[in-house]
Write an enzyme that holds these catalytic residues in place. Structure first.
Site, PDB file in Angstrom:
ATOM      1  N   LEU A  14      36.179  34.007  38.274  1.00 24.35           N
ATOM      2  CA  LEU A  14      36.410  35.271  39.456  1.00 24.35           C
ATOM      3  C   LEU A  14      35.609  35.334  40.420  1.00 24.35           C
ATOM      4  O   LEU A  14      35.828  35.807  41.454  1.00 24.35           O
ATOM      5  CB  LEU A  14      36.406  36.556  38.356  1.00 24.35           C
ATOM      6  N   ASN A  96      36.586  43.250  32.885  1.00 22.83           N
ATOM      7  CA  ASN A  96      37.357  44.000  32.053  1.00 22.83           C
ATOM      8  C   ASN A  96      36.699  44.872  30.888  1.00 22.83           C
ATOM      9  O   ASN A  96      35.535  44.727  30.648  1.00 22.83           O
ATOM     10  CB  ASN A  96      38.070  42.666  31.271  1.00 22.83           C
ATOM     11  N   ARG A 123      37.947  28.236  35.976  1.00 24.44           N
ATOM     12  CA  ARG A 123      37.117  27.240  36.582  1.00 24.44           C
ATOM     13  C   ARG A 123      37.572  25.734  35.992  1.00 24.44           C
ATOM     14  O   ARG A 123      38.322  25.575  35.034  1.00 24.44           O
ATOM     15  CB  ARG A 123      35.797  27.066  35.845  1.00 24.44           C
ATOM     16  N   LYS A 179      44.631  48.380  31.656  1.00 24.53           N
ATOM     17  CA  LYS A 179      44.250  46.999  31.671  1.00 24.53           C
ATOM     18  C   LYS A 179      43.510  46.699  30.281  1.00 24.53           C
ATOM     19  O   LYS A 179      43.807  45.646  29.614  1.00 24.53           O
ATOM     20  CB  LYS A 179      43.443  46.787  32.707  1.00 24.53           C
ATOM     21  N   ASN A 183      44.178  43.905  27.057  1.00 25.05           N
ATOM     22  CA  ASN A 183      43.528  42.991  26.639  1.00 25.05           C
ATOM     23  C   ASN A 183      43.079  43.292  25.352  1.00 25.05           C
ATOM     24  O   ASN A 183      42.857  42.340  24.376  1.00 25.05           O
ATOM     25  CB  ASN A 183      41.858  43.116  27.297  1.00 25.05           C
ATOM     26  N   ASN A 187      44.225  39.789  23.667  1.00 26.96           N
ATOM     27  CA  ASN A 187      43.046  38.992  23.636  1.00 26.96           C
ATOM     28  C   ASN A 187      42.681  38.801  21.962  1.00 26.96           C
ATOM     29  O   ASN A 187      42.534  37.541  21.690  1.00 26.96           O
ATOM     30  CB  ASN A 187      41.829  39.437  24.358  1.00 26.96           C
ATOM     31  N   ASN A 197      49.581  33.425  24.752  1.00 25.75           N
ATOM     32  CA  ASN A 197      50.094  34.808  24.961  1.00 25.75           C
ATOM     33  C   ASN A 197      51.477  35.006  24.423  1.00 25.75           C
ATOM     34  O   ASN A 197      51.830  35.847  23.793  1.00 25.75           O
ATOM     35  CB  ASN A 197      50.009  35.301  26.177  1.00 25.75           C
ATOM     36  N   GLU A 261      34.319  38.982  25.001  1.00 22.83           N
ATOM     37  CA  GLU A 261      34.079  40.483  25.497  1.00 22.83           C
ATOM     38  C   GLU A 261      34.511  41.483  24.574  1.00 22.83           C
ATOM     39  O   GLU A 261      35.059  42.490  24.886  1.00 22.83           O
ATOM     40  CB  GLU A 261      34.790  40.415  26.832  1.00 22.83           C
TER      41      GLU A 261
HETATM   42  P1  NAD Z   1      33.385  33.311  33.570  1.00 19.94           P
HETATM   43  O1  NAD Z   1      32.755  33.232  32.261  1.00 19.94           O
HETATM   44  O2  NAD Z   1      33.868  32.144  34.269  1.00 19.94           O
HETATM   45  O3  NAD Z   1      31.884  33.606  34.689  1.00 19.94           O
HETATM   46  C1  NAD Z   1      30.857  34.541  34.385  1.00 19.94           C
HETATM   47  C2  NAD Z   1      29.720  33.960  35.121  1.00 19.94           C
HETATM   48  O4  NAD Z   1      28.725  34.715  34.939  1.00 19.94           O
HETATM   49  C3  NAD Z   1      29.213  32.530  34.526  1.00 19.94           C
HETATM   50  O5  NAD Z   1      29.448  31.436  35.561  1.00 19.94           O
HETATM   51  C4  NAD Z   1      28.130  32.696  33.734  1.00 19.94           C
HETATM   52  O6  NAD Z   1      27.051  31.603  34.099  1.00 19.94           O
HETATM   53  C5  NAD Z   1      27.541  34.002  34.995  1.00 19.94           C
HETATM   54  N1  NAD Z   1      26.270  34.625  34.396  1.00 19.94           N
HETATM   55  C6  NAD Z   1      25.941  35.147  33.388  1.00 19.94           C
HETATM   56  N2  NAD Z   1      25.022  35.969  33.255  1.00 19.94           N
HETATM   57  C7  NAD Z   1      24.448  35.630  34.565  1.00 19.94           C
HETATM   58  C8  NAD Z   1      23.068  35.934  35.026  1.00 19.94           C
HETATM   59  N3  NAD Z   1      22.119  36.619  34.523  1.00 19.94           N
HETATM   60  N4  NAD Z   1      23.100  35.758  36.615  1.00 19.94           N
HETATM   61  C9  NAD Z   1      23.896  35.100  37.303  1.00 19.94           C
HETATM   62  N5  NAD Z   1      25.282  34.835  36.562  1.00 19.94           N
HETATM   63  C10 NAD Z   1      25.412  34.889  35.321  1.00 19.94           C
HETATM   64  O7  NAD Z   1      33.970  34.778  33.510  1.00 19.94           O
HETATM   65  P2  NAD Z   1      35.360  35.268  34.737  1.00 19.94           P
HETATM   66  O8  NAD Z   1      36.559  34.452  34.189  1.00 19.94           O
HETATM   67  O9  NAD Z   1      34.916  34.742  35.766  1.00 19.94           O
HETATM   68  O10 NAD Z   1      35.295  36.798  34.391  1.00 19.94           O
HETATM   69  C11 NAD Z   1      34.315  37.553  34.751  1.00 19.94           C
HETATM   70  C12 NAD Z   1      34.919  38.991  34.508  1.00 19.94           C
HETATM   71  O11 NAD Z   1      36.026  39.405  35.198  1.00 19.94           O
HETATM   72  C13 NAD Z   1      35.220  39.391  33.045  1.00 19.94           C
HETATM   73  O12 NAD Z   1      34.723  40.446  32.677  1.00 19.94           O
HETATM   74  C14 NAD Z   1      36.401  39.205  32.764  1.00 19.94           C
HETATM   75  O13 NAD Z   1      37.128  39.685  31.879  1.00 19.94           O
HETATM   76  C15 NAD Z   1      37.159  39.499  34.341  1.00 19.94           C
HETATM   77  N6  NAD Z   1      38.418  39.071  34.785  1.00 19.94           N
HETATM   78  C16 NAD Z   1      38.487  37.709  34.988  1.00 19.94           C
HETATM   79  C17 NAD Z   1      39.621  37.432  35.225  1.00 19.94           C
HETATM   80  C18 NAD Z   1      40.092  35.802  35.570  1.00 19.94           C
HETATM   81  O14 NAD Z   1      41.125  35.465  35.962  1.00 19.94           O
HETATM   82  N7  NAD Z   1      39.065  34.948  35.267  1.00 19.94           N
HETATM   83  C19 NAD Z   1      40.785  38.192  35.757  1.00 19.94           C
HETATM   84  C20 NAD Z   1      40.511  39.684  35.597  1.00 19.94           C
HETATM   85  C21 NAD Z   1      39.239  40.074  34.914  1.00 19.94           C
HETATM   86  O1  KPL Z   2      43.572  39.533  31.197  1.00 22.96           O
HETATM   87  C1  KPL Z   2      43.996  38.569  30.305  1.00 22.96           C
HETATM   88  C2  KPL Z   2      43.077  37.660  29.734  1.00 22.96           C
HETATM   89  O2  KPL Z   2      43.289  36.643  28.960  1.00 22.96           O
HETATM   90  O3  KPL Z   2      41.888  38.289  29.672  1.00 22.96           O
HETATM   91  C3  KPL Z   2      45.508  38.620  30.127  1.00 22.96           C
HETATM   92  C4  KPL Z   2      46.221  39.485  31.046  1.00 22.96           C
HETATM   93  C5  KPL Z   2      45.862  38.936  28.668  1.00 22.96           C
HETATM   94  C6  KPL Z   2      46.075  37.248  30.522  1.00 22.96           C
HETATM   95  O4  KPL Z   2      45.712  36.321  29.731  1.00 22.96           O
END
Ligand code: NAD
Ligand code: KPL
Length: 292
Positions: A14, A96, A123, A179, A183, A187, A197, A261
């Protein structure tokens, strides 16, 4: 036009998506992206239409006007400590769950905006490099005390200009709980049973979904959180259907041997159960069956 830089903290899925979208927009100031090992200077983004683009990132000297915290929930506070920000720097939290949001809102000496986002990114698996914008969504922004409406509206307008549709709202706590409910059901079940899912829509796991939704409905009623328009189970079922082909983030974390998480998502529900003396055996079982 934003002259002062914005810093995205956490270069995961993200964080890369938000940094790339903001960096690609013409009329927005410098965007920096800080991962665990410092600032990144470029990124590759796959658009929702499948095309790839490369983007340059800034290494600004000036302190950030906003920090978008994009780590997983358990890492947010440590990442902020390591970033050594000026006291009072405004934050936007993308996590989240409902754990880091109330903690930082109470402790951080500056404005804390919280976001509930339905953007989806992942990624590229190594050795490929880059982030895939899997699905465009919507991001709701607000602060838990309702004190920074103007800032939330300005940040939402900038995100929207960058192609990340966003709106400020006065009920971000409700949106975060909605949300979290999704989750909290999808999850842990997908992670425990190692399924996509969509499998949760079919027996026998559909019964487990219904039982968890009933416990959540009871907790949310006690906490006076309004239900989604479709009701708790209708809402969760609609997300299961819409994301049927997804591997949930928790399943991905478990399969990759990463921390999950769990505490950010399930612990706030167990805390509500304790506060209101409600029995939630299914949620407790999910908590204990999920690795931290
Ligand atoms: P991710 O694991 O891909 O990325 C998290 C990043 O944070 C990693 O690259 C990690 O190395 C970095 N990190 C950890 N500690 C760190 C530090 N001390 N300094 C700098 N960087 C550090 O996770 P994500 O999928 O990007 O999700 C991030 C948040 O967003 C989560 O809470 C997730 O639930 C929420 N979220 C993600 C999505 C999605 O589509 N990926 C959608 C909605 C919400
Ligand atoms: O937010 C999600 C997650 O995987 O963390 C959902 C909405 C469940 C989609 O996979």
């Amino acid at each position: 036009m934003t002259a002062a830089p914005w810093l995205v903290l956490g270069a995961g899925a993200l964080g890369q998506l938000f940094a790339a979208r903001l960096a690609a927009a013409d009329d927005i100031g410098p965007i920096a992206l800080r991962g665990r090992h410092g600032l990144l200077n470029q990124l590759r983004l796959q658009e929702t239409d499948g095309s790839w683009r490369s983007l340059a990132l800034a290494s600004p000297e000036a302190p950030p006007a906003l920090v978008i915290v994009a780590t997983k929930a358990p890492d947010a506070e440590q990442a902020l400590q390591q970033a050594q920000l000026a006291p009072g720097t405004p934050l936007l939290l993308l996590q989240n769950g409902f754990s880091v949001q109330p903690r930082l809102s109470a402790q951080w000496p500056g404005p804390v905006l919280c976001a509930a986002t339905t953007e989806a990114a992942y990624r590229q698996p190594p050795p490929a490099i880059g982030v895939v914008h899997a699905a465009a969504g919507h991001t709701w922004l607000g602060d838990l005390a309702g004190q920074h409406r103007t800032m939330a509206a300005a940040v939402a307008a900038t995100l929207t200009r960058a192609g990340l549709a966003a709106s400020a709202c006065d009920d971000i706590d409700e949106k975060l709980w909605h949300k979290l409910a999704v989750n909290a059901v999808i999850n842990p079940l997908t992670a425990r049973h190692r399924v996509l899912n969509g499998t949760l829509a079919e027996p026998p796991l559909s019964a487990e979904v219904a039982a968890l939704c009933a416990e959540i409905a009871q907790l949310m009623a006690a906490a006076k959180v309004s239900p989604p328009a479709a009701g708790w189970q209708g809402w969760v079922s609609a997300v299961i259907e819409a994301t049927a082909g997804n591997r949930s983030s928790m399943l991905q974390d478990v399969l990759a041997g990463r921390g999950t998480e769990r505490d950010a998502i399930l612990q706030p529900l167990l805390a509500l159960a304790d506060t209101h003396a409600l029995a939630v055996p299914r949620l407790r079982a999910c908590y204990h069956a999920t690795p931290a």
